[in-house]
Design a protein around this motif. Sequence first.
Motif, PDB file in Angstrom:
ATOM      1  N   ARG A   1       0.136   3.084  17.551  1.00  0.00           N
ATOM      2  CA  ARG A   1      -1.148   3.138  16.851  1.00  0.00           C
ATOM      3  C   ARG A   1      -2.146   4.015  17.616  1.00  0.00           C
ATOM      4  O   ARG A   1      -2.317   3.858  18.823  1.00  0.00           O
ATOM      5  CB  ARG A   1      -1.715   1.725  16.720  1.00  0.00           C
TER       6      ARG A   1
ATOM      7  N   GLN B   1       0.819  -1.225   0.000  1.00  0.00           N
ATOM      8  CA  GLN B   1       0.000   0.000   0.000  1.00  0.00           C
ATOM      9  C   GLN B   1       0.849   1.270   0.000  1.00  0.00           C
ATOM     10  O   GLN B   1       0.359   2.349  -0.293  1.00  0.00           O
ATOM     11  CB  GLN B   1      -0.939   0.009   1.213  1.00  0.00           C
TER      12      GLN B   1
ATOM     13  N   ASN C   1      -5.138   0.308  19.971  1.00  0.00           N
ATOM     14  CA  ASN C   1      -4.656   1.676  20.188  1.00  0.00           C
ATOM     15  C   ASN C   1      -3.581   1.668  21.275  1.00  0.00           C
ATOM     16  O   ASN C   1      -3.604   0.826  22.179  1.00  0.00           O
ATOM     17  CB  ASN C   1      -5.804   2.565  20.663  1.00  0.00           C
TER      18      ASN C   1
ATOM     19  N   GLY D   1      -6.082   4.984  16.526  1.00  0.00           N
ATOM     20  CA  GLY D   1      -7.100   4.883  15.477  1.00  0.00           C
ATOM     21  C   GLY D   1      -6.682   3.857  14.428  1.00  0.00           C
ATOM     22  O   GLY D   1      -6.010   2.870  14.755  1.00  0.00           O
ATOM     23  N   ASP D   2      -7.040   4.123  13.157  1.00  0.00           N
ATOM     24  CA  ASP D   2      -6.684   3.174  12.089  1.00  0.00           C
ATOM     25  C   ASP D   2      -5.164   3.131  11.902  1.00  0.00           C
ATOM     26  O   ASP D   2      -4.473   4.104  12.209  1.00  0.00           O
ATOM     27  CB  ASP D   2      -7.326   3.615  10.764  1.00  0.00           C
ATOM     28  N   ILE D   3      -4.708   1.995  11.380  1.00  0.00           N
ATOM     29  CA  ILE D   3      -3.267   1.871  11.123  1.00  0.00           C
ATOM     30  C   ILE D   3      -2.845   2.908  10.086  1.00  0.00           C
ATOM     31  O   ILE D   3      -3.478   3.040   9.037  1.00  0.00           O
ATOM     32  CB  ILE D   3      -2.940   0.450  10.584  1.00  0.00           C
ATOM     33  N   ASN D   4      -1.763   3.620  10.384  1.00  0.00           N
ATOM     34  CA  ASN D   4      -1.201   4.566   9.428  1.00  0.00           C
ATOM     35  C   ASN D   4      -0.004   3.865   8.759  1.00  0.00           C
ATOM     36  O   ASN D   4       1.060   3.711   9.362  1.00  0.00           O
ATOM     37  CB  ASN D   4      -0.763   5.836  10.175  1.00  0.00           C
TER      38      ASN D   4
ATOM     39  N   GLN E   1      -2.438  -4.322  17.088  1.00  0.00           N
ATOM     40  CA  GLN E   1      -3.868  -4.635  17.015  1.00  0.00           C
ATOM     41  C   GLN E   1      -4.714  -3.619  17.764  1.00  0.00           C
ATOM     42  O   GLN E   1      -5.898  -3.496  17.516  1.00  0.00           O
ATOM     43  CB  GLN E   1      -4.132  -6.027  17.617  1.00  0.00           C
TER      44      GLN E   1
END
Length: 443
Positions: free
Chosen positions: A147, A43, A262, A149-152, A260
């Motif tokens: 981490r 990605q 926060n 929130g969502d994985i950056n 996995q």
Amino acid sequence: MYGLQCHKRFYLNRFHKELANPLDERSEAVFQSGTDAGLLAQQLFPNGVNAQGEESWICQKTVENTAKLLEDNEVIYEAAFMFNEVICAVDILVRKGDAYYAFEVKSTNGIKSQHIEDAALQYYVLSNCGLNLKDFSIIHFDREYVRVGDINIEQLFKAESILEDVLAKQGFIAKNISDLKKLIQLKRIPDIEMGNHCNNPYPCNFSNYCNSLVERIEEETRVLNNSIQVDKPAWLQYTANIKYPLFFFDFETIQYGVPQFNFSSPYQQIPFQYSLHVLLEPNAKLIHSAYLGDGINDPRPALIEQMIRDLGSNGSIITWNMTFEKSAIKKLAENFPDYQEELIAIHDRIVDLMPPFRPNRIVYSEAFEGRYSIKKVLPVMVPDLSYENLSIQEGGTASFRYGQMAEMPEDKREQLRKDLLDYCHLDTLAMVKIWECVKGETD
Ligand code: SF4
């Protein structure tokens, strides 16, 4: 890479795959986590094409696919090349103008020497195929990433150029290719004895076969002396600051490459379970409590709250090898600052029961054989207590099985919960019994 570790492993893998150890669940999981990291890192360079196509393994067809894709694509995943009869593939190949940039993805927190050798082979093949390779980098997890929130993805991974190291190894690679080509001309399996190299840099998958060849010289039955000697003044001095109530405490932890939850980082130790035996005063009845996460949600918030209640505010917290528990608690305090004060107070009450059992220290038995893990000390000090009948017998298995819990059907999950609780329970009971045994010798 097999050839660099051991010529015999290389030869067996080439001609006798049937002799490999059966693939176990844990090795498969390690392999899978590498594949997952590779897919995630793609990605970073989106809209690429995969040269591997339908094939399950890099092969001649992948090389042909890559050659076709090179003309029209700026990003190719699993780009494969062949030179001097050596096929290899790089995880991500990027073209900018007429220059190429190669990236290998490793599901580790840093670069290891075997990664350089692996990349040096790839550089050797790609550059000799005429590719204008401007740089070669390893992409690995960034241990500093936390981490929220969502994985950056950009922050989770870190790319580091290793071009200089790889260039320095080109002669080494050419020599080894030549040596390994001679090796596969041999008509019989090379005769190589087992040794440290069997686990370095990776555990060898032919170990069962090689072990079976080792001539088992019946060791003359050496009866170890089970008697225990305690240096009483040294023990009393070591334990002078240990105060009742005594809390015998042990964590189990799990590590995730991709965080996995926060407030966690790659491969951070996440405590998911503890066992606690409490002795309010000498000869008092033992009190036990335990915590175990559900395998799905972040186990830490509830674990912290119960731990603070269970451990109270005075008395010594006894662990075996306190560095592990102390660093896990410090990390909890850092990640959950609302509980910082209570957690640091717990941290400061921790003492270590292990050092007196190190060789030439305070408690000695020939039967320890120079070792001081609780699994070695327990059967000598307390022969009727043993890990042998438990389904889970060491921390690595506990962690791996906990990682599988979320996917299990209800009945299996219940059994696993019981197995995990039994295992951790014995870890702290063992400390109590060892404590009482030494105290019995010194009172
Ligand atoms: S077990 Fe050791 S000696 Fe045997 S093939 Fe593997 S690395 Fe070589």
